[in-house]
Scaffold this active site. Structure first.
Site, mmCIF file in Angstrom:
data_model
loop_
_atom_site.group_PDB
_atom_site.id
_atom_site.type_symbol
_atom_site.label_atom_id
_atom_site.label_comp_id
_atom_site.label_asym_id
_atom_site.label_seq_id
_atom_site.Cartn_x
_atom_site.Cartn_y
_atom_site.Cartn_z
ATOM 1 C CG HIS A 56 -5.014 3.974 -8.391
ATOM 2 N ND1 HIS A 56 -6.064 4.711 -8.857
ATOM 3 C CD2 HIS A 56 -4.223 4.831 -7.707
ATOM 4 C CE1 HIS A 56 -5.909 5.959 -8.492
ATOM 5 N NE2 HIS A 56 -4.808 6.075 -7.780
HETATM 6 C C1 UD1 Z 1 0.071 7.549 -6.813
HETATM 7 C C2 UD1 Z 1 -0.426 8.692 -5.951
HETATM 8 C C3 UD1 Z 1 -1.925 8.907 -6.153
HETATM 9 C C4 UD1 Z 1 -2.281 8.966 -7.631
HETATM 10 C C5 UD1 Z 1 -1.710 7.745 -8.351
HETATM 11 C C6 UD1 Z 1 -1.995 7.723 -9.829
HETATM 12 C C7 UD1 Z 1 0.826 8.986 -3.838
HETATM 13 C C8 UD1 Z 1 0.786 8.808 -2.373
HETATM 14 N N1 UD1 Z 1 -0.199 8.441 -4.525
HETATM 15 O O1 UD1 Z 1 -0.490 6.346 -6.339
HETATM 16 O O2 UD1 Z 1 -2.309 10.121 -5.528
HETATM 17 O O3 UD1 Z 1 -3.691 8.999 -7.791
HETATM 18 O O4 UD1 Z 1 -0.296 7.739 -8.162
HETATM 19 O O5 UD1 Z 1 -1.680 6.452 -10.381
HETATM 20 O O6 UD1 Z 1 1.743 9.590 -4.347
HETATM 21 N N2 UD1 Z 1 4.011 0.568 -9.506
HETATM 22 C C9 UD1 Z 1 4.604 -0.113 -10.543
HETATM 23 N N3 UD1 Z 1 4.964 0.585 -11.643
HETATM 24 C C10 UD1 Z 1 4.779 1.923 -11.747
HETATM 25 C C11 UD1 Z 1 4.184 2.602 -10.674
HETATM 26 C C12 UD1 Z 1 3.801 1.925 -9.562
HETATM 27 O O7 UD1 Z 1 4.788 -1.321 -10.491
HETATM 28 O O8 UD1 Z 1 5.136 2.515 -12.776
HETATM 29 C C13 UD1 Z 1 3.568 -0.186 -8.317
HETATM 30 C C14 UD1 Z 1 4.605 -0.329 -7.261
HETATM 31 O O9 UD1 Z 1 4.487 -1.604 -6.725
HETATM 32 C C15 UD1 Z 1 4.214 0.691 -6.208
HETATM 33 C C16 UD1 Z 1 2.712 0.714 -6.346
HETATM 34 O O10 UD1 Z 1 2.448 0.462 -7.735
HETATM 35 O O11 UD1 Z 1 4.637 0.329 -4.947
HETATM 36 C C17 UD1 Z 1 2.081 2.012 -5.967
HETATM 37 O O12 UD1 Z 1 2.716 3.079 -6.649
HETATM 38 P P1 UD1 Z 1 2.908 4.498 -5.898
HETATM 39 O O13 UD1 Z 1 3.732 5.373 -6.723
HETATM 40 O O14 UD1 Z 1 3.306 4.243 -4.488
HETATM 41 O O15 UD1 Z 1 1.461 5.060 -5.783
HETATM 42 P P2 UD1 Z 1 0.177 4.956 -6.684
HETATM 43 O O16 UD1 Z 1 -0.740 3.936 -6.147
HETATM 44 O O17 UD1 Z 1 0.491 4.846 -8.129
#
Ligand code: UD1
Length: 360
Positions: free
Chosen positions: A203
């Site tokens: 991820h």
């Molecule tokens: C975040 C944390 C990371 C952690 C991870 C666990 C930061 C910078 N990163 O990364 O340290 O290891 O969480 O999973 O805070 N999205 C969805 N649904 C959700 C959540 C996310 O569709 O419920 C998608 C969105 O398109 C989003 C992308 O995933 O833009 C990334 O999500 P984001 O919260 O930015 O960071 P993670 O990659 O989950």
């Protein structure tokens, strides 16, 4: 006494569970605030339901966005809630944008911050998580380190006075929930057999936002003869969809939705090997004595590599998983490096102090 615990992303719900239990034991009032950084049912609510923790009383519903957008959207509502609720301490976990926003808001209005899973360093400042960790540690009043290496990192950054070794709270969680995993059911659901499949999770931005890397990973997975169970994070799903990468995914790869914590523990414990870029999964595989291939350029959990249980593989270069497995793990030693499974107790002893305990 009232404290606030702040969560927002999947791994933080897991780390919160044992702390909530410990706070309850000590009759400390806990108010949970959810930033809403993770919002899909499978990334958030499913964990809150399964781990039986206090339901968050407030949700900031921040959702997706750039780092600046996500972090800045949380700051004002965090400050307003902290002022309104007037806690004596706030607890933050790990290295997410939620961790940084909450600790920044609290420290500026002089509310003490306790940082759980403090002191981890990848020494790669291109990772957003590394920036979040460093900044959070330097504005925290208690830096609560899971391992000796983490404690050393804090000492090296002149944080000795506020740093304490408490053990790893994810071991507390694992001990609380592991026995609830029913592998018979899981095996039926995914058509797998014990020790005859790999578990994969990917991820991190550095892997998913770089198309060559994600391609290398998917191609390497597909060349393997063994089955792979691959719970897909929404970020990775988006990238695969946007770049039409489905054709690279072989028949041996079983893509599933993000699974619950208990199901993940069951999948992990019974797998032959794990392949991941997650910090949490690297650690859990070590605790469950399953060798791990980390698809990154570095790791924060150096001890697991030194003990021969974890191999770092750079996804920039095409790689052969069978070769990696055959050439590593011969001398692996799973030693006790993450504490005694009572990190939540140690954290509360440190933060509330013995005087507080005597009086209550
Ligand atoms: C975040 C944390 C990371 C952690 C991870 C666990 C930061 C910078 N990163 O990364 O340290 O290891 O969480 O999973 O805070 N999205 C969805 N649904 C959700 C959540 C996310 O569709 O419920 C998608 C969105 O398109 C989003 C992308 O995933 O833009 C990334 O999500 P984001 O919260 O930015 O960071 P993670 O990659 O989950």
């Amino acid at each position: 006494m009232r404290v606030i615990t702040v969560v927002g992303a999947r791994p933080q719900f897991i780390k919160l569970a044992p702390l909530s239990i410990e706070l309850k034991k000590r009759d400390i009032e806990e108010i949970v605030i959810h930033s809403g950084q993770h919002y899909d049912y499978k990334m958030s609510e499913q964990f809150l339901e399964e781990l039986l923790i206090n339901k968050p009383k407030y949700n900031l519903n921040v959702g997706s966005g750039s780092h600046a957008m996500q972090t800045s959207k949380m700051l004002v509502p965090f400050e307003e809630l902290f002022l309104k609720l007037n806690p004596e301490i706030i607890f933050v976990f790990g290295d997410t944008n939620t961790t940084l926003a909450a600790s920044l808001a609290a420290s500026k209005i002089n509310i003490p911050v306790a940082h759980i899973e403090s002191g981890l360093r990848s020494f790669n400042r291109k990772m957003p998580e590394e920036i979040n960790r460093i900044l959070t540690d330097h504005i925290s009043n208690w830096c609560l380190a899971p391992t000796k290496t983490a404690l050393c990192n804090l000492f090296n950054e002149n944080l000795k006075n506020v740093s304490f070794l408490v053990g790893d709270i994810m071991l507390d969680s694992l001990l609380l929930f592991k026995q609830k995993a029913n592998f018979e059911q899981i095996a039926k659901k995914y058509n797998i057999e014990k020790n005859k499949y790999y578990l994969a999770t990917i991820h991190r931005a550095e892997n998913t936002d770089n198309i060559e890397r994600i391609k290398n990973i998917l191609i390497a997975f597909s060349k393997l003869n063994d089955k792979i169970v691959f719970p897909l994070h929404p970020r990775s799903l988006n990238i695969i969809n946007q770049n039409s990468l489905w054709s690279l995914i072989g028949e041996n790869v079983n893509i599933i939705e993000p699974c619950s914590y208990i199901e993940l523990l069951g999948l992990l414990e019974n797998s032959k090997y794990v392949m991941t870029d997650s910090g949490g999964v690297q650690k859990e595989s070590y605790l469950l004595k399953v060798p791990c291939i980390t698809l990154r350029e570095e790791t924060e959990w150096l001890e697991t590599v030194d003990l021969g249980c974890n191999v770092i593989v750079n996804p920039n270069f095409p790689f052969n998983i069978t070769d990696i497995v055959n050439n590593n793990f011969m001398n692996k030693k799973f030693e006790n490096i993450f504490g005694d499974g009572n990190a939540s107790g140690n954290i509360c002893d440190r933060v509330f102090g013995n005087e507080y305990l005597k009086n209550n």
